[in-house]
Scaffold this active site. Structure first.
Site, PDB file in Angstrom:
ATOM      1  N   GLN A  10      15.833   1.616   0.384  1.00 30.34           N
ATOM      2  CA  GLN A  10      16.444   0.368   0.915  1.00 30.34           C
ATOM      3  C   GLN A  10      16.687  -0.638  -0.210  1.00 30.34           C
ATOM      4  OE1 GLN A  10      13.899  -2.223   3.210  1.00 30.34           O
ATOM      5  NE2 GLN A  10      15.616  -3.474   3.911  1.00 30.34           N
ATOM      6  N   ASP A  32      15.531   9.762  -7.784  1.00 33.06           N
ATOM      7  CA  ASP A  32      14.898   9.801  -6.464  1.00 33.06           C
ATOM      8  C   ASP A  32      14.531  11.256  -6.172  1.00 33.06           C
ATOM      9  OD1 ASP A  32      15.218   7.557  -3.794  1.00 33.06           O
ATOM     10  OD2 ASP A  32      14.222   9.501  -3.630  1.00 33.06           O
ATOM     11  N   TYR A 136      -0.794   1.354   3.267  1.00 25.58           N
ATOM     12  CA  TYR A 136       0.272   0.827   2.406  1.00 25.58           C
ATOM     13  C   TYR A 136      -0.187  -0.476   1.750  1.00 25.58           C
ATOM     14  CZ  TYR A 136       4.711  -1.639   1.508  1.00 25.58           C
ATOM     15  OH  TYR A 136       5.743  -2.353   0.958  1.00 25.58           O
ATOM     16  N   ILE A 166      12.415  -7.169   3.856  1.00 26.07           N
ATOM     17  CA  ILE A 166      13.726  -7.337   3.233  1.00 26.07           C
ATOM     18  C   ILE A 166      14.829  -6.958   4.210  1.00 26.07           C
ATOM     19  CG2 ILE A 166      15.240  -6.649   1.320  1.00 26.07           C
ATOM     20  CD1 ILE A 166      12.796  -8.161   0.352  1.00 26.07           C
TER      21      ILE A 166
HETATM   22  C1  VAH Z   1       7.224  -2.712   5.510  1.00 21.43           C
HETATM   23  N1  VAH Z   1       9.359  -3.531   4.655  1.00 21.43           N
HETATM   24  O1  VAH Z   1       7.580  -3.113   6.590  1.00 21.43           O
HETATM   25  C2  VAH Z   1       7.987  -3.230   4.276  1.00 21.43           C
HETATM   26  C3  VAH Z   1       7.343  -4.489   3.746  1.00 21.43           C
HETATM   27  C4  VAH Z   1       6.364  -6.734   4.321  1.00 21.43           C
HETATM   28  C5  VAH Z   1       7.003  -5.503   4.848  1.00 21.43           C
HETATM   29  O2  VAH Z   1       6.251  -4.205   2.977  1.00 21.43           O
HETATM   30  O3  VAH Z   1       6.328  -1.920   5.375  1.00 21.43           O
END
Ligand code: VAH
Length: 316
Positions: A10, A32, A136, A166
């Protein structure tokens, strides 16, 4: 030369084009794990877990900077925690180690996902509690600290920002919790109703793609001795709820409708802050976003209407 990992993603796909615009098509080698259509300029297949291949490309293209955009995002990471951790962390070590060996400059994208439920939710400070509750987020909080470690111990020029969600028309997101805010515009332009996986009052910090890309270029261009933060800079753009973005879209497309069907991503969103204090980035390297919700919506809808109209004309 600049090497970008995750160049088909993205942010990576938009960043590749922006860097080529700024420095020339051949100044950027896009990589990639699968091939991607990124226009003119070198492209190489690269699995970021393959350190040897990364070293080989760094040498072959005489790379001086790496923008490390490859990662598994929050929602997909919760479905495969161990794989997400391995990919997000082992790839960062590969990047930091090759940067140490070849004295490379590095960009590492962190995220507001590095914050957790006990982080102050309003105007989240630059220095604050980072106890995230997603794999994450844990990988981003750990990643930031490894970036600072390589800077302090080996003098590597690693720079990082904590991206909000984003939003852009140029590319589709994948596996994130903020992805609803991109999909909603596509549904609106297609004249379809939108099923939102978050509650209508879920306020999240977001940032328009054009502001995000401009911010990365500005941070990477700033003089190194001006940077007081070597973990990761907070960035803020605009915070809104699904109800607010819906109302803004309906100002342009009054017939647009939405239903709310919260799923597992609601808990992820609820663990994140609602607004961010980005004064350190403003002070150190003149960060200044340009898009509020109204301007973002106008820009998104006009670009997507153009894209879908062009596709319809192509179909004949
Ligand atoms: C997510 N777009 O949703 C990413 C980002 C703050 C959100 O880290 O995991």
């Amino acid at each position: 030369t600049i090497l970008i990992t995750g160049a088909g993603g993205q942010i990576g796909s938009v960043l590749s084009k922006a860097l080529r615009q700024a420095y020339g098509a051949n100044a950027v080698v896009a990589t990639d794990i699968r091939s991607a259509e990124l226009g003119e300029g070198p492209f190489e297949l690269l699995d970021v877990l393959n350190g040897n291949r990364l070293h080989e490309l760094v040498k072959r293209y005489r790379v001086t900077q790496i923008y490390h955009l490859a990662a598994i995002l929050s929602a997909r990471g919760e479905q495969n925690p161990k794989i997400a951790w391995d990919i997000n962390m082992d790839s960062l070590f590969n990047v930091l180690d090759v940067a140490k060996e070849h004295k490379l400059k590095v960009f590492f994208p962190s995220s507001i996902a590095a914050f957790g439920p006990n982080t102050p939710k309003q105007n989240t400070p630059q220095e604050t509690i980072t106890q995230p509750t997603t794999v994450y987020g844990i990988s981003k909080a750990a990643g930031e600290n490894w970036c600072q470690y390589y800077h302090l111990k080996y003098g590597i020029d690693v720079r990082s920002v904590r991206f909000p969600g984003i939003i852009g028309y140029q590319s589709l997101p994948g596996g994130g919790t903020t992805d609803y805010a991109v999909d909603i515009y596509h549904k609106a332009v297609l004249g379809e109703s939108f099923s939102c996986f978050l509650r209508d009052d879920t306020r999240l910090p977001m940032l328009y793609m054009d502001d995000a890309i401009q911010g990365v270029l500005q941070l990477m261009d700033a003089p190194s001795d001006q940077l007081s933060v070597r973990t990761s800079y907070n960035l803020a753009g605009v915070s809104f709820t699904p109800a607010e973005i819906t109302a803004e879209i309906q100002r342009h497309i009054p017939t647009f409708s939405i239903t709310y069907n919260p799923d597992f991503r609601q808990a992820i969103a609820d663990s994140w802050p609602q607004s961010i204090d980005d004064q350190a980035a403003r002070a150190d390297w003149k960060w200044q976003p340009q898009f509020d919700l109204a301007r973002m919506t106008t820009d998104m809808l006009s670009h997507l209407q153009e894209t879908y109209l062009a596709e319809k004309l192509m179909e004949g």
